[in-house]
Motif scaffolding. Structure first.
Motif, PDB file in Angstrom:
ATOM      1  N   SER A 199       0.994  -1.195  -0.030  1.00 59.03           N
ATOM      2  CA  SER A 199       0.222  -0.038   0.056  1.00 59.03           C
ATOM      3  C   SER A 199       0.844   1.346   0.147  1.00 59.03           C
ATOM      4  N   VAL A 200       1.953   1.170   0.914  1.00 57.54           N
ATOM      5  CA  VAL A 200       2.811   2.263   0.623  1.00 57.54           C
ATOM      6  C   VAL A 200       3.486   2.656  -0.540  1.00 57.54           C
ATOM      7  N   GLY A 201       3.780   1.414  -1.390  1.00 54.88           N
ATOM      8  CA  GLY A 201       4.319   1.676  -2.737  1.00 54.88           C
ATOM      9  C   GLY A 201       3.264   2.064  -3.763  1.00 54.88           C
ATOM     10  N   TRP A 211      -5.097   8.213  -3.795  1.00 54.03           N
ATOM     11  CA  TRP A 211      -4.218   7.277  -2.832  1.00 54.03           C
ATOM     12  C   TRP A 211      -5.147   6.945  -1.759  1.00 54.03           C
ATOM     13  N   ILE A 212      -6.158   7.464  -1.494  1.00 53.19           N
ATOM     14  CA  ILE A 212      -6.977   7.171  -0.375  1.00 53.19           C
ATOM     15  C   ILE A 212      -7.159   5.783   0.048  1.00 53.19           C
ATOM     16  N   PRO A 213      -7.821   5.163  -0.895  1.00 53.34           N
ATOM     17  CA  PRO A 213      -8.149   3.566  -0.716  1.00 53.34           C
ATOM     18  C   PRO A 213      -6.927   3.001  -0.425  1.00 53.34           C
ATOM     19  N   TYR A 214      -5.697   3.032  -0.827  1.00 55.09           N
ATOM     20  CA  TYR A 214      -4.481   2.311  -0.823  1.00 55.09           C
ATOM     21  C   TYR A 214      -4.005   2.740   0.802  1.00 55.09           C
ATOM     22  N   GLY A 220      -3.423  -0.173   3.723  1.00 54.60           N
ATOM     23  CA  GLY A 220      -2.205  -0.155   4.625  1.00 54.60           C
ATOM     24  C   GLY A 220      -2.564  -0.287   5.905  1.00 54.60           C
ATOM     25  N   GLY A 221      -3.547   0.429   6.424  1.00 55.13           N
ATOM     26  CA  GLY A 221      -4.309   0.231   7.649  1.00 55.13           C
ATOM     27  C   GLY A 221      -4.801  -1.147   8.021  1.00 55.13           C
ATOM     28  N   PHE A 256     -10.826  -1.884   0.636  1.00 53.61           N
ATOM     29  CA  PHE A 256      -9.657  -1.999   0.759  1.00 53.61           C
ATOM     30  C   PHE A 256      -8.811  -2.457   2.016  1.00 53.61           C
ATOM     31  N   PHE A 257      -9.391  -1.743   2.964  1.00 56.91           N
ATOM     32  CA  PHE A 257      -9.240  -2.143   4.230  1.00 56.91           C
ATOM     33  C   PHE A 257      -9.182  -3.488   4.775  1.00 56.91           C
ATOM     34  N   GLY A 258     -10.734  -3.810   4.566  1.00 57.48           N
ATOM     35  CA  GLY A 258     -10.827  -5.183   4.696  1.00 57.48           C
ATOM     36  C   GLY A 258     -10.081  -6.294   3.969  1.00 57.48           C
ATOM     37  N   GLN A 259     -10.030  -5.967   2.342  1.00 50.16           N
ATOM     38  CA  GLN A 259      -9.309  -6.935   1.628  1.00 50.16           C
ATOM     39  C   GLN A 259      -7.801  -7.102   2.106  1.00 50.16           C
ATOM     40  N   GLN A 260      -7.201  -5.969   2.222  1.00 46.78           N
ATOM     41  CA  GLN A 260      -5.664  -6.147   2.687  1.00 46.78           C
ATOM     42  C   GLN A 260      -5.600  -6.857   4.053  1.00 46.78           C
TER      43      GLN A 260
END
Length: 344
Positions: A73-75, A189-192, A196-197, A254-258
């Motif tokens: 996610s940082v990337g 960038w917000i969903p990414y 990460g969170g 995105f939070f749940g998936q990662q």
């Protein structure tokens, strides 16, 4: 080969494949570079999973994997402005700036490979984190196990949704909400960041539950269920009237998936000896890749035939819930497996 040398080989291959895109002179060469890139990318997380198993106890592995997964996610947050800068400034040696995007990012991967080779050492057998002794089963033997097939199938389902979000979310925002490039750069960038969170949060939750005395089975499945519960909200996206609401829903997804991805990548460390860990992690990754292929083709067919985004989003919203049900059915109890596939 060991984790140290193996990871260096994987990352060097991947980085050179990335850089080779900048040499492409036509479609055939570009396709070849994409194929090589995918081959190299496929080795990254299995190698990372083995490194984590070597260095961390089961209680800490989910947190460690969450930190590793957050790096993706940082990337994703850093890459767009870096690419934009290169496209605007990198007209060196008479080469088009888009070629330098691949040369520079490939070079960064080689720098990482060198730093890993210098800094990491495979632990001595007596220094490695204790593991259940078992001979390494073959790929065929692994696939014959119900538990392995269940996890691979769950990854197939969940990554089908994830690949759709990665590749189709920008197109959806441009087509339905009339995004322009400035908005994409400002808000994309917000969903990414939320992803990460989720990586760190899910890993922390599972490790915290273990620290409070829960079994590995309970700690992993409670955290997986919490992540899966974040996903069905995506079916509300077609009713969202504002870009802010769309981004909020996708950020939750995105939070749940990662978070989910972190935990599914941790499961092999709970179930198999380190001798076969790379094989199992690779099979799980293979399931995810094929899920992405199938979902991408299905989404393209649905949109080409005028069905719109609503049914596609409804399907993707359900896939993590189905994947969680599959894990519960195929893996009644998460624990080490012996060579014959029975719980040890």
């Amino acid at each position: 080969m060991g984790t140290r040398v193996g990871f260096v080989a994987i990352m060097a291959f991947w980085s050179l494949a990335c850089a080779s895109h900048g040499l492409a002179g036509g479609v055939v060469a570009l396709v070849a570079s994409r194929l090589l890139l995918g081959i190299g990318e496929g080795g990254g997380f299995p190698a990372a999973t083995r490194a984590i198993a070597e260095r961390f106890t089961p209680r800490a592995r989910a947190t460690a994997m969450g930190i590793v997964n957050a790096g993706t996610s940082v990337g994703a947050v850093i890459a767009p402005p870096l690419i934009a800068l290169l496209l605007a400034q990198a007209n060196w040696f008479g080469l088009a700036s888009w070629r330098w995007v691949f040369f520079v990012t490939g070079a960064l991967g080689l720098v990482w490979a060198v730093s890993w080779a210098v800094s990491y050492r495979d632990p001595l057998p007596e220094a490695a984190v204790p593991d259940h002794p078992a001979k390494a089963p073959t790929v065929r033997a692994l696939l014959a196990r119900r538990e392995v097939a269940g996890i691979v199938g769950a990854k197939f389902l969940s990554d089908g949704a994830w690949y759709f979000y990665l590749f189709w979310l920008p197109k959806y925002l441009f087509e339905v909400h009339h995004f322009d490039l400035k908005q994409a750069a400002t808000l994309g960038w917000i969903p990414y960041a939320a992803a990460g969170g989720g990586s760190i949060g899910a890993g922390w939750l599972s490790s915290r539950l273990l620290a409070r005395g829960m079994s590995v089975n309970a700690a992993r499945k409670i955290a997986l269920a919490a992540c899966a519960a974040c996903m069905p909200w995506v079916m509300l996206v077609p009713q969202a009237q504002t870009v802010g609401m769309v981004l909020a829903i996708f950020s939750l997804a995105f939070f749940g998936q990662q978070g989910w991805s972190t935990l599914v990548m941790t499961l092999p460390t709970d179930m198999i000896s380190r001798a076969a860990l790379g094989r199992l992690a690779g099979l799980v990754g293979m399931g995810g890749a094929f899920g992405g292929i199938v979902m991408g083709q299905a989404a393209g067919w649905a949109l080409d035939h005028g069905h719109g985004y609503a049914p596609v989003l409804a399907v993707t919203a359900s896939l993590h819930v189905l994947a969680f049900a599959l894990i519960c059915l195929a893996v009644p109890r998460i624990q080490q497996l012996d060579r014959e596939g029975n719980t040890a």
